[in-house]
Design a protein around this motif. Structure first.
Motif, short mmCIF file in Angstrom:
data_model
loop_
_atom_site.label_atom_id
_atom_site.label_comp_id
_atom_site.label_asym_id
_atom_site.label_seq_id
_atom_site.Cartn_x
_atom_site.Cartn_y
_atom_site.Cartn_z
N ARG A 1 0.86 -1.16 0.00
CA ARG A 1 0.00 0.00 0.00
C ARG A 1 0.91 1.23 0.00
NH1 ARG A 1 -4.73 -0.54 4.11
NH2 ARG A 1 -5.98 1.22 3.48
N ASN A 2 0.67 2.18 -0.91
CA ASN A 2 1.55 3.34 -0.94
C ASN A 2 0.92 4.54 -0.25
OD1 ASN A 2 -0.05 4.80 -2.82
ND2 ASN A 2 0.89 3.66 -4.51
N GLN A 3 1.73 5.59 -0.06
CA GLN A 3 1.25 6.75 0.70
C GLN A 3 0.35 7.65 -0.11
OE1 GLN A 3 4.49 8.74 2.64
NE2 GLN A 3 5.25 6.85 3.52
N GLU A 4 0.22 7.36 -1.39
CA GLU A 4 -0.63 8.19 -2.26
C GLU A 4 -2.03 7.60 -2.35
OE1 GLU A 4 2.47 7.03 -3.17
OE2 GLU A 4 3.58 8.88 -3.01
N LYS B 1 9.02 -2.42 5.76
CA LYS B 1 8.19 -1.34 5.23
C LYS B 1 7.97 -1.45 3.73
CE LYS B 1 7.85 1.71 8.77
NZ LYS B 1 7.88 0.85 9.97
N ARG B 2 8.97 -1.93 3.00
CA ARG B 2 8.86 -1.78 1.55
C ARG B 2 9.67 -2.79 0.74
NH1 ARG B 2 12.52 3.72 1.12
NH2 ARG B 2 14.30 2.64 0.23
N GLU C 1 9.23 4.44 5.20
CA GLU C 1 7.91 4.05 4.70
C GLU C 1 7.96 3.86 3.19
OE1 GLU C 1 5.05 3.39 6.15
OE2 GLU C 1 5.89 3.76 8.15
N GLN D 1 7.17 4.38 -0.47
CA GLN D 1 6.65 5.39 -1.37
C GLN D 1 6.78 4.84 -2.76
OE1 GLN D 1 8.92 8.86 -0.09
NE2 GLN D 1 7.05 10.04 -0.41
N THR E 1 10.61 0.88 -3.41
CA THR E 1 10.78 2.31 -3.67
C THR E 1 11.96 2.54 -4.61
OG1 THR E 1 9.81 2.92 -1.56
CG2 THR E 1 11.24 4.55 -2.59
#
Ligand SMILES: *[C@@H]1O[C@H](CO)[C@@H](O)[C@H](O)[C@H]1NC(C)=O
Ligand SMILES: *[C@@H]1O[C@H](CO)[C@@H](O)[C@H](O)[C@H]1NC(C)=O
Ligand SMILES: *[C@@H]1O[C@H](CO)[C@@H](O)[C@H](O)[C@H]1NC(C)=O
Ligand SMILES: *[C@@H]1O[C@H](CO)[C@@H](O)[C@H](O)[C@H]1NC(C)=O
Ligand SMILES: *[C@@H]1O[C@H](CO)[C@@H](O)[C@H](O)[C@H]1NC(C)=O
Length: 415
Positions: free
Chosen positions: A302-305, A358-359, A401, A403, A387
């Motif tokens: 799930r991304n921050q956007e 996180k990623r 996180e 992104q 990312t």
């Protein structure tokens, strides 16, 4: 010389390990490891758990091809600590005893709020100690250990009627586990005479322990084998279960023909709302991964956007006899595919992928053709940073996180 190749060289020269002293284990030393496959993976809290499948390794100085069995069933559940950083060579695999014989290709469903996972179906390796239909539940102690127990169904009559299978596509929401399609055989079901493609989809409510099975109207596919499913929690009112690859084997006939079965492509994707079972499709753009493709590996972030990205890597094309090493990211809501670097450790099918930290995507195991060729990936582990869009040999417990990568972000900016 890299760390892993120097360790490997040391072992080949007989340094640091006593030649001929290796015993069969579920977590071979770096230099003794060959291949792992058919293993299911999930994350609960600070640990990633590996369960089921089989592996090949050096035993008593002999390569797998010189042993009476080239691969052996895994007898433990494995945990790896995610609270600290490690490399694929240094990762420490902690063994947790498993009271039942291990199976390959089982479906697993994770209940994050209860902090447990369930294992169902799969194939008994060598048909050892097969038993009646049962759902197994693993309860971790959150210190790297845990315990297995059988989980009784709320509706035992329906449960008893269900066929255990392999090659179905599994995923779960916060409360329901799904298994779409699959194939039952004498290896998956105790005392079963005939191989049979299973139509429809099974759902298990992890809260009420109720089982359900249905075909048209309930299942998004008539039949589905060799696909991967993934739950996207943040698209639509109830999230979406997406399905990747696989083939449509006919229900009739005892010997499924994987080579000529119609394949589901990765351009026109099928998915369903897990609360209403309504089925949807969407045509994607960008670098669409070639198909037929079964036994591929997917993990999602799930991304921050407010969007979501799914990485898909490897798999098997039985029609053209190709094992894939190519890797792609599907970005939602744009439904656009981006091709990224191929797997650095070559062609791979039957690996399992999961989001860690996180990623990063962690890929576990996978075979190229069989069990006798040594995996270039240390301990069969591979990592991909979503990312940076880069393969890495280091798990970073302190990564920032997730992104969306700049490349994918640019696509959205340019509309
Ligand atoms: C697991 O146990 C079975 C039965 O005892 C044995 O055949 C197999 O070799 C064991 N696997 C490993 C990796 O030790
Ligand atoms: C494996 O078996 C072959 C054929 O029997 C033999 O030539 C070879 O030396 C063996 N290799 C090892 C490492 O045991
Ligand atoms: C199968 O059952 C026998 C007898 O209970 C036991 O000794 C053996 O370890 C079991 N094998 C596996 C792979 O669990
Ligand atoms: C689910 O139901 C269908 C239709 O009755 C049946 O053919 C199939 O075998 C069932 N699936 C399982 C896993 O038992
Ligand atoms: C996509 O697949 C669905 C079946 O799931 C089909 O109904 C639809 O027509 C296909 N769309 C295109 C554009 O091929």
């Amino acid at each position: 010389m890299t760390r892993s190749s120097s360790l490997l060289a040391a072992a080949l020269l007989g340094l640091g390990s006593v030649a001929g002293a290796q015993k069969l284990t579920d977590a071979p030393a770096l230099a003794d490891y060959y291949r792992r496959g058919g293993t299911a993976v999930t994350v609960i809290g600070n640990y990633v758990y590996l369960d089921g499948g089989e592996l090949s390794q050096v035993v008593d100085g002999k390569p797998p091809s010189n042993q009476s069995y080239i691969s052996n069933m895994m007898n433990s559940t494995i945990s790896i600590d995610l609270s600290k950083s490690w490399t694929t060579s240094s990762a420490s695999l902690h063994l947790i005893p498993r009271p039942w014989p291990s199976k390959s290709n089982q479906a697993i469903w994770t209940d994050p709020s209860a902090g447990v996972f369930y294992a169902w179906g799969g194939k008994w390796i060598r048909g050892v100690n097969m038993s009646e239909n049962a759902l197994m539940k693993f309860t971790p102690d959150n210190r790297g250990g845990g315990a297995w127990a059988e989980e009784p169904p709320a509706n035992p009559d329906l449960f008893k009627s269900l066929h255990q299978s392999e090659w179905g596509a599994y995923a779960n929401t916060a409360d329901t586990g799904f298994l779409i399609g699959g194939l039952a055989s004498g290896w998956t079901e105790y005392r079963r005479a005939q191989t049979q493609v299973l139509p429809g989809m099974v759902a298990f409510n992890m809260k009420s322990k109720t089982w359900h099975n249905g075909t048209a109207g309930f299942s998004p596919f008539d039949t589905l084998n060799g696909a991967a499913a993934h739950f996207v929690p943040n698209m639509g009112p109830n999230g979406l279960v997406m399905v990747f690859g696989g083939v449509e084997l006919p229900v009739v006939g005892a010997n499924p023909d994987w080579e000529s079965a119609p394949a589901f492509d990765l351009r026109n994707l099928t998915f369903f709302d897990p609360a209403t079972n309504k089925k949807y499709w969407q045509v994607t753009t960008g670098s669409v991964p070639p198909t037929p493709r079964i036994q591929t590996c997917v993990a999602g972030f799930r991304n921050q956007e407010g969007g979501y990205e799914i990485i898909l890597t490897g798999g098997n094309n039985r029609r053209d006899k190709i094992v894939y090493d190519d890797t792609y990211i599907l970005s939602l809501p744009g439904f656009v595919w981006t091709r990224v670097a191929d797997s650095p450790a070559g062609k791979r099918m039957s690996a399992s992928c999961v989001a860690v930290g996180k990623r990063q995507m962690l890929s576990v195991g996978g075979t190229r053709t069989d069990w006798t060729n040594r995996d270039p990936a240390p301990q069969g582990l591979l990592l991909f940073d979503m990312t940076e869009m880069k393969w890495k040999d280091e798990y970073d417990a302190n990564a920032a996180e997730y992104q969306r990568s700049e490349d994918i972000g640019r696509w959205y900016k340019n509309g």
